[in-house]
Motif scaffolding. Structure first.
Motif, short mmCIF file in Angstrom:
data_model
loop_
_atom_site.label_atom_id
_atom_site.label_comp_id
_atom_site.label_asym_id
_atom_site.label_seq_id
_atom_site.Cartn_x
_atom_site.Cartn_y
_atom_site.Cartn_z
N THR A 1 -70.05 -66.24 -2.91
CA THR A 1 -69.08 -67.21 -2.38
C THR A 1 -67.81 -67.23 -3.22
OG1 THR A 1 -70.89 -68.58 -1.54
CG2 THR A 1 -68.73 -69.62 -1.79
N LEU B 1 -65.82 -64.06 -2.51
CA LEU B 1 -65.15 -64.06 -1.21
C LEU B 1 -63.86 -64.86 -1.24
CD1 LEU B 1 -68.18 -64.50 1.24
CD2 LEU B 1 -66.75 -62.48 0.97
N ASP C 1 -66.30 -58.72 4.78
CA ASP C 1 -67.40 -58.65 5.74
C ASP C 1 -68.63 -58.00 5.12
OD1 ASP C 1 -65.78 -59.87 7.57
OD2 ASP C 1 -65.24 -58.02 8.62
N LEU D 1 -70.20 -60.42 2.61
CA LEU D 1 -70.89 -61.51 3.30
C LEU D 1 -72.23 -61.04 3.85
CD1 LEU D 1 -70.96 -64.38 4.51
CD2 LEU D 1 -69.70 -63.46 6.48
N LEU E 1 -71.67 -70.45 1.43
CA LEU E 1 -71.46 -69.02 1.72
C LEU E 1 -71.03 -68.82 3.16
CD1 LEU E 1 -71.75 -65.99 1.00
CD2 LEU E 1 -74.15 -66.19 1.65
N LYS E 2 -71.67 -69.51 4.07
CA LYS E 2 -71.35 -69.36 5.49
C LYS E 2 -69.92 -69.82 5.77
CE LYS E 2 -72.91 -70.96 10.02
NZ LYS E 2 -73.90 -71.80 10.74
N GLY F 1 -67.39 -67.36 4.20
CA GLY F 1 -67.47 -66.06 4.87
C GLY F 1 -66.83 -66.08 6.24
#
Length: 394
Positions: free
Chosen positions: A340, A343, A353, A356, A384-385, A388
């Motif tokens: 995370t 990113l 991508d 993730l 994270l979601k 991402g």
């Protein structure tokens, strides 16, 4: 007591002297054999040189005879012009013959290279080639001698080896090591019988008591010179139960050590992301492999442990095995949090991508293995979601 120690010291010195004498004798024997092999090698080299010289002499003699026969068969030259025309096409062996005609007193030139092989038809029709029995006799004598040496080395080596083994066996029988073992068998009989009763009556309530009992037993047996060598003289020693206790204690200890290593895993921001992620994946691999090994042997081990009154509840999901699976959530949380953060600092969409996808794959792996996420793991996954998906919209 001092007198006994002096006797033991004298016996050790005597045994060491015997071992030293055996080593010296063996070294002398090998040195003598090495010297004989060197002499044999030098003699064979000289024979090879003499055979080569003899072979060269025979070749030169055969070529001279062949040249003479060819000169006798060839017609005399009738025209100087024809001789001049044919001279460029002279074969190699004619040029060699002409070069050998040197004036007297001239220095001997370097030996010419060996001539090419003769045609098969000429060799077949020439009477100069004949069989030389001496070559066959020498070959047979040399090969026979080598065969005799091999047989002598193969058959003559056994008595020496047997003699050495007998001497070593005699030294071992008289060594202080075996003397100490025999002494402990005689003097520690009551101590060992007491340990036998303790092992036979051991009935630990849980695996931690098994571990404590094994540690105590190892300390007690550590006072012996050689545990196995002494205990084999006591037929009543419960070797099967003692080995089962140790097996259970060591397996539990290894799993607890791995669980502690997994639970103490922390992400180091100073380390590269690839290094941190690889460490987490390696720990997860070890954890899954260790738990799998326990699950594969659980039925067999539990049957054996129950016969010896050894607890085995720690091998099931409700025990240590279940705790180890839940400990993998620590790896998932650290893994997702590190990705995370990475990113948030990446502008390349393709790279984001891929990163993730890597984080989601590891999260899914741990989720399936542990049977779900706890609240902290869920929070790490949501972070994270969110990061991402936002990077994908850029």
């Amino acid at each position: 007591m001092p007198q006994e120690e002096d006797e033991e010291l004298a016996m050790e010195i005597t045994s060491l002297r015997k071992e030293l004498q055996i080593a010296v004798d063996k070294s002398d024997f090998l040195e003598k054999e090495n010297q004989e092999l060197r002499q044999e090698l030098g003699r064979l080299k000289s024979q090879i040189q003499s055979l080569k010289a003899h072979n060269n002499d025979r070749k030169s003699l055969l070529w001279k005879k062949f040249y003479n026969s060819m000169d006798a068969e060839s017609p005399p030259a009738t025209d100087k012009r024809e001789a001049t025309k044919s001279s460029p096409k002279q074969p190699v062996w004619v040029a060699v013959k002409e070069s050998q005609r040197m004036p007297e007193g001239a220095p001997a030139p370097a030996p010419a290279p060996p001539p090419p092989p003769l045609p098969t038809k000429l060799l077949a029709g020439s009477k100069a080639v004949r069989r030389v029995p001496e070559v066959l006799e020498l070959y047979r004598s040399l090969t026979k001698r080598d065969a005799q040496k091999e047989n002598k080395a193969a058959h003559g080596g056994f008595p020496a080896v047997a003699f050495t083994k007998n001497m070593i066996g005699e030294i071992e029988n008289r060594s202080a090591y075996l003397t100490a073992i025999k002494s402990e068998v005689e003097t520690h009989g009551e101590f060992v019988n007491w340990l036998i009763k303790e092992v036979e009556g051991a009935a630990p309530r849980d695996i931690t008591e098994v571990e404590r009992f094994v540690n105590w037993l190892d300390r007690e047996l550590g006072s012996l010179v050689d545990e196995r060598a002494v205990l084999k003289h006591f037929p009543r020693w419960p070797e099967g139960k003692a080995d089962a206790l140790r097996e259970a204690a060591f397996s539990y200890r290894d799993l607890k050590s791995l669980e502690s290593e997994v639970c103490s895993f922390r992400d180091n921001p100073k380390e590269e992301m690839g290094v941190v992620l690889k460490r987490a994946q390696a720990l997860q691999d070890r954890l899954e492999q260790s738990v799998s090994n326990v699950e594969k042997t659980r039925e067999f081990s539990c049957n054996k442990y129950r016969n010896f009154r050894i607890p085995c509840e720690w091998m099931f999901e409700s025990g240590l095995v279940g705790q180890m699976k839940l400990s993998s959530l620590r790896l998932a949380k650290e893994y997702m949090r590190r990705i995370t953060r990475e990113l948030q600092s990446i502008d390349n969409t393709q790279q984001a991508d891929n990163l993730l996808l890597q984080g989601v794959r590891f999260a899914y792996r741990v989720h399936q293995y542990a049977g779900g996420f706890d609240s902290d793991a869920i929070a790490a996954f949501e972070g994270l979601k969110k990061v991402g998906l936002s990077s994908q919209r850029k």
